[in-house]
Design a protein around this motif. Structure first.
Motif, mmCIF file in Angstrom:
data_model
loop_
_atom_site.group_PDB
_atom_site.id
_atom_site.type_symbol
_atom_site.label_atom_id
_atom_site.label_comp_id
_atom_site.label_asym_id
_atom_site.label_seq_id
_atom_site.Cartn_x
_atom_site.Cartn_y
_atom_site.Cartn_z
ATOM 1 N N ILE A 158 0.836 -1.205 0.000
ATOM 2 C CA ILE A 158 0.000 0.000 0.000
ATOM 3 C C ILE A 158 0.867 1.250 0.000
ATOM 4 O O ILE A 158 0.599 2.209 -0.737
ATOM 5 N N HIS A 159 1.930 1.245 0.792
ATOM 6 C CA HIS A 159 2.822 2.403 0.871
ATOM 7 C C HIS A 159 3.514 2.651 -0.475
ATOM 8 O O HIS A 159 3.613 3.800 -0.923
ATOM 9 N N GLN A 160 3.969 1.594 -1.132
ATOM 10 C CA GLN A 160 4.637 1.749 -2.426
ATOM 11 C C GLN A 160 3.683 2.295 -3.482
ATOM 12 O O GLN A 160 4.070 3.128 -4.307
ATOM 13 N N LYS A 161 2.430 1.837 -3.473
ATOM 14 C CA LYS A 161 1.443 2.359 -4.424
ATOM 15 C C LYS A 161 1.189 3.839 -4.186
ATOM 16 O O LYS A 161 1.119 4.627 -5.125
ATOM 17 N N ARG A 162 1.073 4.234 -2.930
ATOM 18 C CA ARG A 162 0.807 5.628 -2.597
ATOM 19 C C ARG A 162 1.999 6.519 -2.976
ATOM 20 O O ARG A 162 1.820 7.609 -3.515
ATOM 21 N N LYS A 221 2.190 6.910 -6.736
ATOM 22 C CA LYS A 221 1.091 7.743 -7.222
ATOM 23 C C LYS A 221 1.398 9.225 -7.003
ATOM 24 O O LYS A 221 1.178 10.050 -7.887
ATOM 25 N N THR A 222 1.938 9.583 -5.843
ATOM 26 C CA THR A 222 2.269 10.984 -5.587
ATOM 27 C C THR A 222 3.442 11.429 -6.436
ATOM 28 O O THR A 222 3.494 12.587 -6.853
ATOM 29 N N ASN A 223 4.379 10.541 -6.734
ATOM 30 C CA ASN A 223 5.498 10.898 -7.603
ATOM 31 C C ASN A 223 5.030 11.159 -9.024
ATOM 32 O O ASN A 223 5.542 12.041 -9.706
ATOM 33 N N ARG A 224 4.043 10.400 -9.511
ATOM 34 C CA ARG A 224 3.507 10.631 -10.858
ATOM 35 C C ARG A 224 2.800 11.976 -10.925
ATOM 36 O O ARG A 224 2.926 12.692 -11.910
#
Length: 82
Positions: free
Chosen positions: A60-64, A67-70
């Motif tokens: 979950i942390h890696q997805k978040r 997503k914020t980096n994109r």
């Protein structure tokens, strides 16, 4: 023999895995005892239940984070200055 060192001098924990910014997994350099950070921030023994929780939490942390980096990348892409 490895356990004797830990009994006399105490454990020498090193971070083995950063699950999130606040949750980490640790292992003793001498006896390989594994610990993790629990929900209240204290160290607890790494059981299969905590291992599974950490795996899901890391996913979950890696997805978040990705997503914020994109979002940051896309917003910087169309910036015009005159």
């Amino acid at each position: 023999m490895k356990n004797i060192h830990c009994l006399v001098f105490g454990h020498d924990y090193k971070v083995t895995r950063n699950v999130t910014n606040h949750v980490k997994e640790y292992a003793c350099k001498n006896c390989s005892k594994q610990l993790t950070t629990n929900g209240s921030g204290h160290l607890t023994e790494l059981t299969p239940k905590y291992k599974e929780i950490n795996d899901v939490l890391e996913h979950i942390h890696q997805k978040r984070v990705s997503k914020t980096n994109r979002k940051k990348f896309k917003s910087d892409l169309l910036v015009f200055s005159h």
